[in-house]
Design an enzyme around this catalytic site. Sequence first.
Site, PDB file in Angstrom:
ATOM      1  N   LYS A  37      19.477  46.964  73.236  1.00 12.99           N
ATOM      2  CA  LYS A  37      18.733  47.826  74.153  1.00 12.99           C
ATOM      3  C   LYS A  37      19.265  47.660  75.574  1.00 12.99           C
ATOM      4  O   LYS A  37      19.532  48.639  76.269  1.00 12.99           O
ATOM      5  CB  LYS A  37      17.243  47.460  74.081  1.00 12.99           C
ATOM      6  CG  LYS A  37      16.322  48.557  74.538  1.00 12.99           C
ATOM      7  CD  LYS A  37      14.856  48.132  74.435  1.00 12.99           C
ATOM      8  CE  LYS A  37      14.362  48.132  73.004  1.00 12.99           C
ATOM      9  NZ  LYS A  37      13.056  47.452  72.865  1.00 12.99           N
ATOM     10  N   ARG A 106      10.414  44.331  77.624  1.00 11.25           N
ATOM     11  CA  ARG A 106      10.864  44.837  76.319  1.00 11.25           C
ATOM     12  C   ARG A 106      11.812  43.852  75.649  1.00 11.25           C
ATOM     13  O   ARG A 106      12.784  43.409  76.248  1.00 11.25           O
ATOM     14  CB  ARG A 106      11.597  46.165  76.507  1.00 11.25           C
ATOM     15  CG  ARG A 106      10.952  47.081  77.504  1.00 11.25           C
ATOM     16  CD  ARG A 106      11.836  48.263  77.863  1.00 11.25           C
ATOM     17  NE  ARG A 106      12.051  49.187  76.764  1.00 11.25           N
ATOM     18  CZ  ARG A 106      12.834  50.260  76.862  1.00 11.25           C
ATOM     19  NH1 ARG A 106      13.480  50.529  77.970  1.00 11.25           N
ATOM     20  NH2 ARG A 106      12.982  51.054  75.822  1.00 11.25           N
ATOM     21  N   GLY A 115       9.527  42.765  63.554  1.00 10.32           N
ATOM     22  CA  GLY A 115       9.069  41.380  63.585  1.00 10.32           C
ATOM     23  C   GLY A 115       9.221  40.783  64.969  1.00 10.32           C
ATOM     24  O   GLY A 115       8.643  39.751  65.283  1.00 10.32           O
ATOM     25  N   MET A 117       8.697  40.867  69.155  1.00  5.12           N
ATOM     26  CA  MET A 117       7.528  41.233  69.950  1.00  5.12           C
ATOM     27  C   MET A 117       7.577  42.696  70.383  1.00  5.12           C
ATOM     28  O   MET A 117       8.622  43.221  70.726  1.00  5.12           O
ATOM     29  CB  MET A 117       7.437  40.355  71.188  1.00  5.12           C
ATOM     30  CG  MET A 117       6.088  40.446  71.837  1.00  5.12           C
ATOM     31  SD  MET A 117       6.083  39.837  73.517  1.00  5.12           S
ATOM     32  CE  MET A 117       6.715  41.250  74.391  1.00  5.12           C
ATOM     33  N   ARG A 350      20.751  54.468  71.274  1.00  2.00           N
ATOM     34  CA  ARG A 350      21.592  53.608  70.432  1.00  2.00           C
ATOM     35  C   ARG A 350      22.262  54.486  69.399  1.00  2.00           C
ATOM     36  O   ARG A 350      21.817  55.610  69.143  1.00  2.00           O
ATOM     37  CB  ARG A 350      20.766  52.520  69.748  1.00  2.00           C
ATOM     38  CG  ARG A 350      19.765  53.091  68.789  1.00  2.00           C
ATOM     39  CD  ARG A 350      18.831  52.048  68.234  1.00  2.00           C
ATOM     40  NE  ARG A 350      17.643  52.724  67.750  1.00  2.00           N
ATOM     41  CZ  ARG A 350      16.481  52.142  67.534  1.00  2.00           C
ATOM     42  NH1 ARG A 350      16.327  50.873  67.765  1.00  2.00           N
ATOM     43  NH2 ARG A 350      15.481  52.837  67.085  1.00  2.00           N
ATOM     44  N   HIS A 466      13.673  36.624  43.163  1.00  2.00           N
ATOM     45  CA  HIS A 466      14.274  36.506  41.840  1.00  2.00           C
ATOM     46  C   HIS A 466      14.586  37.876  41.263  1.00  2.00           C
ATOM     47  O   HIS A 466      15.693  38.143  40.795  1.00  2.00           O
ATOM     48  CB  HIS A 466      13.310  35.731  40.929  1.00  2.00           C
ATOM     49  CG  HIS A 466      13.828  35.542  39.534  1.00  2.00           C
ATOM     50  ND1 HIS A 466      13.539  36.431  38.518  1.00  2.00           N
ATOM     51  CD2 HIS A 466      14.616  34.597  38.994  1.00  2.00           C
ATOM     52  CE1 HIS A 466      14.122  36.009  37.407  1.00  2.00           C
ATOM     53  NE2 HIS A 466      14.782  34.891  37.675  1.00  2.00           N
ATOM     54  N   SER A 796      46.817  36.813  37.674  1.00  2.00           N
ATOM     55  CA  SER A 796      45.637  37.611  37.939  1.00  2.00           C
ATOM     56  C   SER A 796      44.490  36.623  38.140  1.00  2.00           C
ATOM     57  O   SER A 796      44.183  35.832  37.243  1.00  2.00           O
ATOM     58  CB  SER A 796      45.358  38.545  36.766  1.00  2.00           C
ATOM     59  OG  SER A 796      44.173  39.267  37.008  1.00  2.00           O
ATOM     60  N   CYS A 864      41.027  40.148  38.870  1.00  2.00           N
ATOM     61  CA  CYS A 864      40.330  40.970  37.888  1.00  2.00           C
ATOM     62  C   CYS A 864      38.882  40.533  37.694  1.00  2.00           C
ATOM     63  O   CYS A 864      38.215  40.978  36.782  1.00  2.00           O
ATOM     64  CB  CYS A 864      41.077  40.982  36.561  1.00  2.00           C
ATOM     65  SG  CYS A 864      41.208  39.370  35.795  1.00  2.00           S
ATOM     66  N   TYR A 884      47.058  43.892  44.100  1.00  2.00           N
ATOM     67  CA  TYR A 884      46.045  44.839  43.618  1.00  2.00           C
ATOM     68  C   TYR A 884      44.722  44.144  43.351  1.00  2.00           C
ATOM     69  O   TYR A 884      44.658  42.923  43.214  1.00  2.00           O
ATOM     70  CB  TYR A 884      46.521  45.546  42.344  1.00  2.00           C
ATOM     71  CG  TYR A 884      46.615  44.664  41.125  1.00  2.00           C
ATOM     72  CD1 TYR A 884      45.504  44.465  40.290  1.00  2.00           C
ATOM     73  CD2 TYR A 884      47.806  44.027  40.797  1.00  2.00           C
ATOM     74  CE1 TYR A 884      45.588  43.649  39.177  1.00  2.00           C
ATOM     75  CE2 TYR A 884      47.897  43.205  39.683  1.00  2.00           C
ATOM     76  CZ  TYR A 884      46.784  43.018  38.878  1.00  2.00           C
ATOM     77  OH  TYR A 884      46.855  42.205  37.783  1.00  2.00           O
TER      78      TYR A 884
END
Length: 912
Positions: A37, A106, A115, A117, A350, A466, A796, A864, A884
């Site tokens: 900000k 601010r 979350g 202020m 922003r 979970h 690989s 891979c 690759y």
Amino acid sequence: MSENKDPHVAESGLESVKFVYDFTEGNKDLKDLLGGKGANLAEMTNLGLPVPPGFTISTEACKTYLDSGDEPAALRDEVSAHLDALEERMGKKLGQADNPLLVSVRSGAKFSMPGMMDTVLNIGLSDKSVKGLAEQAGDERFAWDSYRRLIQMFGKTVLAVDGDLFEDALEAAKTAKKVTVDTDLEAADLKKLVTKFKKIVKTECGRDFPQDPREQMDLAIHAVFDSWNTDRAKLYRRQERIPHDLGTAVNICSMVFGNLGPDSGTGVAFTRDPASGHQGVYGDYLQNAQGEDVVAGIRNTVPLAELELIDKKSYDQLMQIMETLENHYKDLCDIEFTIERGQLWMLQTRVGKRTAGAAFRIATQLVDQGLIDEAEALQRVTGAQLAQLMFPRFDEDAKVEQIGRGIAASPGAAVGKAVFDSYTAIKWSRSGEKVILIRRETNPDDLDGMIAAEGILTSRGGKTSHAAVVARGMGKTCVCGAEDLEVDTKRRRLTVNGTIVEEGDVVSIDGSTGKVYLGEVPVVPSPVVEYFEGRMHAGADDADELVAAVHRIMAYADRVRRLRVRANADNAEDALRARRFGAQGIGLCRTEHMFLGDRREQVERLILADTDAEREESLKELLPRQKQDFIELFEAMDGLPVTVRLLDPPLHEFLPDITELSVRVALAESRKDSNENDLRLLQAVHRLHEQNPMLGLRGVRLGLVIPGLFTMQVRAIAEAAAERKNAKGDPRAEIMIPLVGTVQELEIVRDEAEQVIAEVQQQTGVDLKLSLGTMIELPRAALTAGQIAEAAEFFSFGTNDLTQTVWGFSRDDVEASFFTAYLEKGIFGVSPFETIDKDGVGKLVRDAVKAGRATRPDLKLGVCGEHGGDPESVHFFHEVGLDYVSCSPFRIPVARLEAGRAASTSKGSDHR
Ligand code: ADP
Ligand code: MG
Ligand code: MG
């Protein structure tokens, strides 16, 4: 006082550290120091836009405060100096009785964070200065309205008074007056309300509402600092992987007033539609209002376009400013503004958040407008956004009944019958039903139920719960933490805002938005997938704008990327899809799938063989079928490399389940008709049973102890290649040996393979160029990569097994059991199976690349593991110099895009 100091934090000596910056001193690139900000307020100020003057207290001050429990010694004086300058400039003093300067305090961290202020407006008002304000503005009502707002906001956010107490008092005042909106309260009513509010503060805090303006300001500043460490802020940071040590800045901004009557107001706007990306006028405006009123829904806002009718001059100026901002930030901006008696003020801007689809569209629109180049466009989108666009989604035109919303934990659109326990989930899914598993939260006992379900819905837990972790690991749709849902597992139902969902009722969940619906919402395929599949053409007249944008950005990514992208595919069908999705070969063809189904018996016989003759017999049966598999695969990938991995998993995977078989044998024995074959089988199963199969007889070890197994596979590959050549094809097979730990293993297998290949060449008269290499998936292999490269033409990296063996845990066991705890404790920010652990596993990869290339400069290098399709990991593989990455067919576009982003040199953008 501050003029002679460098606006950047000085590098040496505490004394020269500067903590406070006037809005004229900062710029948009100083987000670390000034927060988002503050940095953008400074940028707007320097662009000459009308920003109310003010200053920013840096994140450094916050960090010192949080570390030491006190603000830095120099801060108070510095703030005083800046406040003096502000007062001088505004010609009034903070809270001065006859002509008060008011400010807002601010919060503003580098990343915007719920979350933190809330902002406190109207700091500086007191019993005395409220009168001065009334005179100054010639409006008594306005002054008392501002004062009651201050006590309300200050009470709630700085003094932690329950906000409902103020809300209730406000409601009561309206009811007493028989009015419905706050603007109908008059000065006298508001004056009474102020008295009431002050009483609330006194009762709740045991202290008076502070009348000293500077004390108000200092308390508010400390409250902003403290809010960095609220539970909610911490949780959010953990979920979004924002470091905990950034701290927040504090902005002190002189007040402008949107609540001075109908010629005043406040609004929010986007420079273009954050959902579609289209340019236009998107926003809301509210007359005679202050601060959050416009988004709080206290009165009805009007669409921004109507401002043109209300105040044409301000509207035109706003449009002008929005264009200036877009051209300056070269991106979609979102803004906050206030009009005070016909004078427009900019309060925030922003680079605005947007949907995945809008990200692609905006990026190409900006290229067309000449604002950014293609390289920058590529940085404006992410693989995660592309992945989101590839999930099937709910039909936007469908009639839906949304009943709740949670956290979008794992994307996708899932529909099924509600079940409230794992047992039912499994039972119903076995009988062909689609189910959604609904739990308060899940735990390891729910694993089978989660596997059986189409999607998972929980009422508790965040992105690291979970349910979320496991669902993402399985690629399953999940919405978690839908807190409005009351899940009653005993009664098998959930209640949400009066709606009851019983077991068996159909629900639909959207893992990309977190929305929960009652009933079946129709699912439509993603147009982006239709495009990749070749069923929709980007150039066609009716092509979706989104598809056209994706097409352009993908084309650019393909042009600049250095990494090639291959697919993990085991059959011709997958291979063909992978090709359509842009695969440049197969990086991993697992042959174990070719040993299942009706071939399982032949494998059983191979395992049970007592004599060479028996073994050869079963190998001879397998050979032609393996060969046919390869012919189809080589044909599908004609002209492109196909890496075939010889048999890898532990043998017991091909044998019957030990318990089932034991029961069968026992039953037969009790009936005295035991079956010879079953007995032998049981013996073999016992013999091959392993405590830790992951670390047991598998990979190259199998090839070395079962004579003829690998050579049969090599022969099948070689003969298939020869056949394809005879059919004028261009097969490019690469033979890959899994789980090698030492070069000796590889040498033995290589010598045997070379002999077989030579035989096939002789028999067929075809010149075969088959290359032979190995997986690097054990720490020892990585550590001795220099030696192994002597016998391998390619490496690989099998980063799944390498992660398991480096960490010493097996994915299937640990992901469901303790990863949640690990993520919550911050031991790792993301599962090492999702994103490569750069410091540990990654270090082995990096070193092995170096050692391998030192031995054999033209060593071909790839990966891979599943990491091959993970955005962050792709950037890592690019950086360590692999040739690759290989990933599942569906992730190929994501890998292509991220490989392009990694290679593209453009940098500097506001996007995370
Ligand atoms: P948030 O981070 O929640 O957007 P802000 O600091 O932007 O919080 O402030 C909340 C509201 O108060 C916004 O509508 C903002 O425009 C308004 N506001 C902040 N400072 C001022 C000020 N100095 N004068 C008028 N309105 C302000
Ligand atoms: Mg704001
Ligand atoms: Mg492996």
